[in-house]
Structure formats: structure tokens, C-alpha cells
Write an enzyme that holds these catalytic residues in place. Structure first.
Site, PDB file in Angstrom:
ATOM      1  N   HIS A  25      16.780  74.417  23.572  1.00  0.00           N
ATOM      2  CA  HIS A  25      17.186  75.153  22.488  1.00  0.00           C
ATOM      3  C   HIS A  25      17.838  73.726  21.540  1.00  0.00           C
ATOM      4  O   HIS A  25      18.002  73.866  20.143  1.00  0.00           O
ATOM      5  CB  HIS A  25      18.606  75.669  22.682  1.00  0.00           C
ATOM      6  CG  HIS A  25      18.596  77.196  22.790  1.00  0.00           C
ATOM      7  ND1 HIS A  25      17.868  77.815  21.930  1.00  0.00           N
ATOM      8  CD2 HIS A  25      19.205  77.960  23.739  1.00  0.00           C
ATOM      9  CE1 HIS A  25      17.742  79.360  22.177  1.00  0.00           C
ATOM     10  NE2 HIS A  25      18.682  79.299  23.371  1.00  0.00           N
ATOM     11  N   GLU A  85      18.201  75.910  27.767  1.00  0.00           N
ATOM     12  CA  GLU A  85      19.411  75.527  26.973  1.00  0.00           C
ATOM     13  C   GLU A  85      18.917  74.291  26.610  1.00  0.00           C
ATOM     14  O   GLU A  85      19.239  73.907  25.463  1.00  0.00           O
ATOM     15  CB  GLU A  85      20.637  75.517  27.806  1.00  0.00           C
ATOM     16  CG  GLU A  85      21.167  76.655  28.620  1.00  0.00           C
ATOM     17  CD  GLU A  85      21.251  77.733  27.815  1.00  0.00           C
ATOM     18  OE1 GLU A  85      21.331  77.677  26.580  1.00  0.00           O
ATOM     19  OE2 GLU A  85      20.980  79.144  28.281  1.00  0.00           O
ATOM     20  N   GLY A 136      24.932  83.515  31.134  1.00  0.00           N
ATOM     21  CA  GLY A 136      24.138  82.359  31.752  1.00  0.00           C
ATOM     22  C   GLY A 136      24.602  81.189  31.499  1.00  0.00           C
ATOM     23  O   GLY A 136      25.067  80.367  32.494  1.00  0.00           O
TER      24      GLY A 136
HETATM   25  N1  B3K Z   1      22.720  81.290  23.436  1.00  0.00           N
HETATM   26  C1  B3K Z   1      23.257  81.685  24.310  1.00  0.00           C
HETATM   27  C2  B3K Z   1      23.701  82.912  24.217  1.00  0.00           C
HETATM   28  C3  B3K Z   1      24.993  83.406  23.730  1.00  0.00           C
HETATM   29  C4  B3K Z   1      25.313  84.890  23.871  1.00  0.00           C
HETATM   30  C5  B3K Z   1      26.589  85.121  23.212  1.00  0.00           C
HETATM   31  N2  B3K Z   1      27.001  86.587  23.465  1.00  0.00           N
HETATM   32  C6  B3K Z   1      22.664  81.362  25.667  1.00  0.00           C
HETATM   33  C7  B3K Z   1      21.077  81.349  25.636  1.00  0.00           C
HETATM   34  O1  B3K Z   1      20.526  82.135  25.202  1.00  0.00           O
HETATM   35  O2  B3K Z   1      20.664  80.276  25.827  1.00  0.00           O
HETATM   36 ZN    ZN Z   2      18.681  80.995  24.538  1.00  0.00          ZN
END
Ligand code: B3K
Ligand code: ZN
EC number: 3.4.11.2
Length: 858
Positions: A298, A295, A258
Site C-alpha cells: 500500500h 500493507e 486485519g
Molecule cells: N486499508 C485497511 C482497511 C481499513 C478498513 C476500514 N474499515 C486495510 C487494508 O486493506 O489493507
Molecule cells: Zn488493503
């Protein structure tokens, strides 16, 4: 291949205080030079071991002195310096080929642009580095490229830019926040930008930039608006403020999943960023809002506080999903959001937990970490946080969050450290709660009721148990918060919601002053990720379906009634009277003026075939499909007038709005169309044709297209052709064209899907396109995927093997539908297993596919 174990964790014996990267970008020959300031933090004799894969080492030096051949070693996976000084500057120069990178990890090209994806272990294909989340470093980056790539972006703040000889130019970036390598990002290319700003709660101005394909800027407006709302929401709900002066998002067409939360430079799959009414559905809008928020969130839960090792992945993912679900609930209504979240949880996570790929939210071993970006880590991870909040109460939960942010800011930490903050802030012992992270499998909870009319007392007997999962034969009781309320037979409230904490294998609860026989409403709001069974009779469920104040349980009662009717019919004992009664009750729910259209749309959707298969020992997808269709038809006939009336009433004339209320009306209207297609007489057909033909936005269009496809014959051909003609130049819409054919319920669907893999617009190297067809077919078209010949399974295996040759991560994600083979009737299960065996025996299989396929075989 060697497994990685949680128990083997050791801190990295060196600190990398600063990392200076210089990229000389070229599609086939990119030079990357890295200057790392290294300081020994571990034992004297520890060698310096850096990860590095598919790199061509050009030069290496310590403090400017080139190393001789004997002073370092390089193999396919690492660079080793056996005798490293205590403090020094290591300089390496490597060459890489982004244009041939179809795995879409590390530095690659998409649509003529350079972009990166580093999580989890992609950075090691860019340069030699300790590519692990607990090594935090301050990065400065210089990018040089041809003028054909006008925008040169990386993390942090821009510090310099200018032109160079030969039509080239450069940009320099500096990120003041130490970060792990997986958060590194770089983008270079021709992009349009949509700009805005946000004033934070402390009055700082943050510049916002969304970069998209030239000509697409207007389609980024909704994402930009979502971003501003997310920034505000995080300040209000969690007290979290953004930290850099600039926040950028870039959309790319070729992306394995995504989106990615790289510090200050999020990179998005364009399907989760671009939207306008003509090309995006309401579901797209909803997902864009949620993923942009995810995102962004995060930045605190992931970036400023990151994971010590990849076993702690749920620390950032579970918490961040919990946070984005909270935003969606506030934006779109808590009950509707909760129902959708639980539906997704059950469809993906419960299925995972019930099969050979079951694993704890914090696993203890893996071959390829890419395979652990699962529904368990994300969605069950979020449910755990939700339970924590339910158990502690909102104020103590918030105190625990504040303590976590304050105590661990700037660290790479663990789930234990996270939970300790909540224990400390609340004064509660949460050691039992930790079992939720370590124990795989979905607990089964039963509640039996005994009402003593003379005493006016209700006794509840609650029990829990969890079936064994791979590697965990014995399960212990977990603390399960169960929200319970009571209704009277006429639907009045008898007792408000209370949380009962079931933390033993069995317990009883006695409630006094219950003046009349109650109807139990348990697990309100789906207060815990468990399978609940109670001694409720259908008549009790009808009370809940008609009157529960908890809208989740009102919906759940309807689903359970429908599910039981479908399963009974599939097992050969149809309950015609029950079906009639259900249709009547559904009709009453649909005319309830107090209920939102979005909620009614959910009521109208029958349990999906994959969900039904989960409830069925030795599942027979064909029988389930037929039984479900029978109930659909029953509803369409019984409620025909009402469905047609609602279909008309929900039509919106006038300007498109993407807000939740308008989306709810469209959802209900589409649900009515879908329902009516189960009774295809002339009047309904004309209505459906009219729906599709008059559609002015993509939500209505797709809502009309699926029934046309399902009808087969001329309507299917015509609708598909006109849709393709209209949208052949819009990749995101063409994905939908492929996806709708993946779901085609007609008997010739498999043949047609196979033929579509030869269509000129089918691009297997693009994960969106591949998933639209192959994954949609395998996951959402059980009646055709489970063709008795096994041809559906062979098709999936063929695709997995083809894709594995260039994109192991995406290939591995296609394995899951075969993983459930034990749940199907043996004639099918054997054929599924045979394909898994064929996959495992294939030469040169990636670690990604090997790990999942062999685990699936069990
Ligand atoms: N942290 C990334 C995910 C990465 C996946 C790698 N295989 C997106 C998310 O969870 O926000
Ligand atoms: Zn994530």
C-alpha cells in the site's frame, strides 16, 4: 440517514498545507491541539467545514485570535466557519476519552496502550479536520505522555524526544510525504521491539522495527522476514522502492479487521503478526506473509497514490490484493495459491454478488463507507486487474503500471485515471473494460462445442449473461478473457492455452486442424470471475481431473464432479456408481508422484457446504450436509488404506519449518485425518487420537482437534479441556479454541455455542474473540446455524444487537450470513428474514447495521 453519492463529488475548497498536532495523552482525558495552515483554493463564499465527532471543543483561534461564539458553529458532526479568510492558521484544541472508545475507531486503548485506526473516517473523532482522502497535508506530531508509555510513535521520521516534568516525556515526528488523514497513526505504550534493516535497490538503508507485547519479540520474526521479502519483491516485480528511512509495524490485540497501512507505521491485528510453531498454524503463517506484504505494498498503491474519494476504494484495495496474491504465488506456488484465492473469491464474493448486498466494484452510493470494505471491492477488484493483465499481456501491463506510478505519484486519483494509463501504454481501447467496475453481479458464461470430424474443426459457441442485481436491472456484455486449451481423450495435449476474449453476448470461434475429438479445458487458471457451464460430460471431467496440464482446472474438474454427486444425492437421486468412480479417480490423483502434497490436500477437500448452498435453488443445508457427509464416508471407506498410508508418510520428524513444502505435507496429513474421521472405526479413531496427542505444532494440533470435536462425546470433552488447559493464557490460541467449537458439527453445537458466550474467556469487546465464535458459527457451520427452529438466526441477531451498542463496524460484519435468506428453502428463509426485520426495528441501531440489514431485506 443521508446517502453519499459519487455523482455529488466536489473538491474541498481549501488546501491544508501543513498539520501540526500535539497530543497530551491521558487514558480518559486526552488533549489534542491542531494547527492547520489553510489556504482557499475554491470559491470566495465557500465556508470552511471540518468533520468532527465525539469531540469536546476547548478552544478555537484563527491566526492566534480566539474566535467569538458567533464566528463558528459546531454540531455533532462538524465545525463550520462561515466566513473564513483566504489564508490563515486555524488552531483548535479538543478533549477526547480513548478509554471509553470500544468502537475501536479513532484513538483508543488496547492492552493498556494507546493506538489509532483512522481509515476510513476515524480521524474526525481525534480532531476537527477535512476527513476525506483528497485532502493531503504534511504532518508533524508531538506526543506527550506519562513514563508508563515508553514508546511514543507516529508517522514519518523521529525528530526529537526528551523528558518533561512530572514523570512525563515527549517525542516529535515529522512525515515529509503529504498524506490524507486516514493514514495518520499514533501508538504509545510499553512494547518490545524487534529490529532489522533493509537496503533498497538504490542502496538506501531503511531501519525496520516490529513492536509487540513485552516478551513476544521472538514471535515477530516471521513477520519481519516477510516484510523484507515483500520489500524486495516489490522492487523486482513492480520497480517500487520504499521511501522513508524507517518502517514500523505495531501489533495490537483489539482491532476491527486485519491490519492498516498508515504511512511508515502499520498497525496490525496481533493475529496477523505473531507466529511461532507452537501457537500459529501454517494458515496463520500464510496470512501473515500475505498481509504484511499487502500493507507494505500500500505504500505505493494507496499511500503515495491514494483515492480521490471512497468510491475509488478498489483503486488501492483491488490493486494491492492483486499484488499480494502475486507475492504469495511466487512464494508458495502459483497453482496452489490460485486455487486458494478462487475458493475464497467464490465463497465470499460470489455469495455477495448473488444476494441483496451485491454492488459494483466501484459503487456509486453508500450510507457508511465502513460497510464497503467487501469481498467485491477487494477480491473482485483484484480479479479485474488480473484480467487486465491477461488481456494486455505482461509487458504492456507493466508499462501501464509504470505510467500510473509516474503520472499520479503524490495524488488522490480515480479508477478512470488508472485505466487510462493502461489504455495509453497499450494503445488499446479499454472503455468496455470499465464495465467491470460499474456492473455488479457474476456473469454466467456457457460454452458449447461442436466437433466436425471430417473437417477436423472445432466450433465453440460462447455466450454470456448477468442476472439483475439491486438497482441494476439491465446488464450489458463485458469483455471476458477465457483461457482455453484442448486435451485428447487419453489426456495428451491437443492445443495449448489461448485467450479467447468474449466481449459480446454471444460469439463463435472455429479452430481447425484438430485431428481427434477434443476435451475442452476452459477458463484455465480461472481467467475471469464468472460462473462457467459447458456441455462437458462426466467422462470429459475425468480426463481433466486425471491429466489437465492446467492444475487449476485439474482441481476444478474434481470439485465439479464431487459437487454434482453431492447435489444429486441431496436432491434425492444418488448416483452410487458415480461416487465409486469419483473415489477411484481421487485415489489415482493422490498417488501421482508428480503432484505436490499441498495440491493433493486441495484435491482431497470436498466443496464446502456454503459453496454447495450457492449452487442449490432453495438450499436445504441439512440435506447438503448429509449428502456431503455421505460422500466423505464413501471416500474414507474406499480409500482407507491409501489415506492411512499417506497420513503416515506425510509426518515430518525433526525440526519445524514454516516453508511451503513442509506446510504442504502438514496440510495433506491433516486432510487425510479429516477424511478418515468420516469412517470412525477403532483403527481410525486410534490414529486420530494419536495425531492429536502427538502434535508438536499448532497446525497438527488443530488438524487433530477438529476431528476430536466432530466425534462428540468423551473425545470432544477431553480434547477441548486439555487444549484449553494448555493454552488458557494465549489469547490467539484461545481464539482457535472458540473457533473450533463454532464449527462443531454435532447436533448440540448451537446450545454449546450459546453457552460459550457466557464463558469467562469470551470477550465480546474483542473482535477476534467475537468472530472466532459467532462469525465462525454463522458462516462455517451451516448445518447448525440453519437449525429448523430458527434459533441459530435468533442467536446471531442477539449478538449483532449487543455488539452494535459499542462497535457498529464489527456488528455490521456479522449481518452477512442472514443476507442470503432468499437462497434458502422458504421455511428457513422466512425465519432468517424475521431476524433481519427484528434488527431493523431495533431502536438506536447504528447506521452501519441499519444499512446492511435493510439492504439485505431488499
Ligand atoms: N486499508 C485497511 C482497511 C481499513 C478498513 C476500514 N474499515 C486495510 C487494508 O486493506 O489493507
Ligand atoms: Zn488493503
Amino acid at each position: 440517514p443521508q446517502a453519499v453519492n459519487l455523482a455529488d463529488y466536489r473538491p474541498f475548497p481549501f488546501a491544508i498545507e501543513t498539520t501540526r498536532l500535539v497530543f497530551d495523552l491521558h487514558p480518559t482525558r486526552t488533549r489534542v491541539s491542531a494547527e492547520l495552515s489553510v489556504r482557499r483554493t475554491g470559491g470566495k463564499n465557500e465556508p470552511l467545514v471540518l468533520n468532527g465527532e465525539r469531540l469536546k471543543l476547548v478552544s478555537i483561534a484563527i491566526d492566534g485570535r480566539p474566535l467569538a461564539a458567533g464566528e463558528y458553529g459546531v454540531d455533532a458532526e462538524r465545525l463550520t466557519i462561515a466566513e473564513a479568510p483566504d489564508a490563515f492558521v486555524l488552531t483548535t484544541e479538543v478533549e477526547i476519552d480513548p478509554s471509553s472508545n470500544k468502537a475501536l475507531m479513532g484513538l483508543y486503548m488496547s492492552g493498556g496502550r494507546f493506538c489509532t485506526q483512522c481509515e476510513a473516517e476515524g480521524f474526525r473523532t481525534i480532531t476537527y479536520f477535512p476527513d476525506r482522502p483528497d485532502v493531503l497535508s504534511r504532518y508533524s506530531v508531538r506526543i506527550e505522555a506519562d513514563g508508563k508509555f515508553p514508546h511514543l510513535l507516529s508517522n514519518g521520521n523521529p525528530v526529537a524526544s526528551g523528558s518533561l516534568d512530572g514523570g512525563r516525556h515527549f517525542a516529535e515526528w515529522s512525515d515529509p510525504f503529504p498524506k490524507p488523514s486516514y493514514l495518520f497513526a499514533l501508538v504509545a505504550g510499553d512494547l518490545d521491539v524487534l529490529a532489522d534493516k533493509f537496503i533498497t535497490m538504490s542502496g538506501r538503508e531503511v531501519a525496520l522495527r516490529v513492536f509487540v507485547d513485552p516478551g513476544q519479540a521472538s514471535r515477530a520474526a516471521y513477520a519481519l522476514d516477510s516484510l523484507k521479502r515483500a520489500m524486495k519483491w516489490d522492487e523486482e516485480a513492480f520497480g517500487r522502492e520504499y521511501d522513508l528511512d524507517l518502517f514500523m509495524i505495531v501489533a495490537v490485540r483489539d482491532f476491527n479487521f486485519g491490519a492498516m497501512e498508515n504511512k511508515g507505521l502499520n498497525i496490525f491485528n496481533s493475529s496477523l503478526l505473531l507466529a511461532d510453531p507452537q501457537t500459529a498454524t501454517d494458515l496463520d503463517y500464510e496470512r501473515i506473509e500475505a498481509v504484511v506484504a499487502h500493507e507494505y505494498f500500500h505504500n505505493w498503491t494507496g499511500n503515495r497514490i491514494t483515492c480521490r474519494d471512497w468510491f475509488q476504494l478498489c483503486l488501492k484495495e483491488g490493486f494491492t490484493v492483486f499484488r499480494d496474491q502475486g507475492l504469495s504465488a511466487d512464494m508458495r506456488g502459483a497453482a496452489v495459491q490460485r486455487i486458494k484465492d478462487v475458493r475464497a473469491l467464490r465463497a465470499r464474493q460470489f455469495a455477495e454478488d448473488a444476494g441483496p448486498l451485491a454492488h459494483p466494484v466501484r459503487p456509486s452510493s453508500y450510507l457508511k463507507i465502513d460497510n464497503f470494505y467487501t469481498a467485491t471491492i477487494y477480491e473482485k477488484g483484484a480479479e479485474i486487474i488480473r484480467m487486465l493483465k491477461a488481456i494486455l499481456g505482461a509487458p504492456a501491463f507493466r508499462k501501464g503500471c509504470d505510467l500510473y506510478f509516474q503520472r499520479h505519484d503524490g495524488e488522490a486519483t480515480t479508477v478512470e485515471a488508472f485505466i487510462a494509463c493502461f489504455a495509453e501504454a497499450s494503445g488499446r481501447d479499454l472503455s468496455g473494460f470499465f464495465g467491470w467496475y460499474e456492473q455488479a453481479g457474476t456473469p454466467s458464461v456457457t460454452i458449447e462445442t461442436a466437433y466436425d470430424a471430417a473437417a477436423g474443426a472445432l466450433t465453440l459457441t460462447l455466450t454470456q449473461s448477468t442476472s439483475p442485481t439491486p438497482g441494476q436491472p439491465d446488464k450489458k456484455p463485458l469483455p471476458i478473457p477465457i483461457a482455453i486449451g484442448l486435451l485428447a481423450a487419453d489426456g495428451r495435449v491437443l492445443r495449448d492455452t489461448e485467450i479467447v476474449l468474449l466481449d459480446q453476448a454471444q460469439m463463435t470461434v472455429r479452430w481447425d486442424s484438430i485431428p481427434e475429438p477434443p476435451v475442452l479445458s476452459a477458463l484455465r487458471g480461472f481467467s475471469a470471475p464468472v460462473n462457467l457451464s459447458t456441455d462437458a460430460r462426466p467422462s470429459d471431467r475425468y480426463v481433466l481431473f486425471g491429466s489437465d496440464t492446467d492444475l487449476f482446472n485439474r482441481w476444478e474438474a474434481g470439485q465439479t464432479l464431487a459437487r454434482d454427486l453431492i447435489l444429486t444425492r441431496a436432491a434425492g437421486a444418488p448416483d452410487e456408481v458415480g461416487e465409486e468412480r469419483y473415489a477411484d479417480a481421487l485415489g489415482r490423483a493422490l498417488v501421482d508422484d508428480a503432484a505436490e502434497p499441498a495440491f493433493k490436500a486441495l484435491l482431497l477437500a470436498l466443496p464446502s457446504e456454503p459453496d454447495l448452498a450457492l449452487m442449490f435453488e432453495a438450499a436445504d443445508p441439512a440435506a447438503l450436509h448429509a449428502a456431503r457427509d455421505h460422500l466423505r464416508t464413501r471416500i474414507a471407506v474406499h480409500l482407507g488404506d491409501l489415506l492411512r498410508r499417506l497420513h503416515g508418510e506425510m509426518q515430518i520428524n525433526g525440526e519445524f519449518s514454516s516453508d511451503a513444502a513442509a506446510a504442504g505435507r502438514r496440510a495433506l496429513r491433516n486432510a487425510c485425518a479429516e477424511a478418515l474421521s468420516a469412517d470412525p472405526h477403532a483403527e481410525n479413531l486410534a490414529r486420530l487420537l494419536g495425531h492429536f496427542g502427538a502434535a508438536r505444532n499448532m497446525t497438527d494440533m488443530i488438524g487433530g482437534l477438529y476431528p476430536m470435536v466432530a466425534m462428540g462425546g468423551v473425545p470432544r470433552e477431553k480434547a477441548l479441556e486439555s487444549f484449553h488447559h494448555a493454552w488458557r493464557t494465549e489469547p490467539l490460541v484461545l481464539d482457535k479454541w472458540f473457533a473450533v467449537q463454532g464449527r462443531d458439527p454435532n447436533p448440540d453445537a448451537l446450545e454449546r455455542v450459546i453457552a460459550l458466550t457466557q464463558h469467562p474467556d469470551f470477550e465480546p469487546t474483542n473482535p477476534n474473540r467475537l468472530r472466532a465464535l459467532v462469525s465462525t458459527f454463522a458462516n462455517f457451520n451451516p448445518a447448525r446455524f440453519h437449525d429448523p427452529s430458527g434459533a441459530g438466526y435468533a442467536f446471531l441477531a442477539d449478538e449483532i444487537l449487543k455488539v452494535d451498542a459499542f462497535n457498529p463496524m464489527t456488528a455490521a460484519r456479522l449481518v452477512e450470513p442472514l443476507g442470503g435468506w432468499r437462497r434458502y428453502k422458504p421455511e428457513l428463509g422466512d425465519l432468517m428474514r424475521a431476524q433481519l426485520e427484528r434488527i431493523v426495528a431495533h431502536p438506536n441501531l447504528s447506521k452501519n447495521v441499519l444499512e446492511l440489514a435493510s439492504k439485505a431485506l431488499g
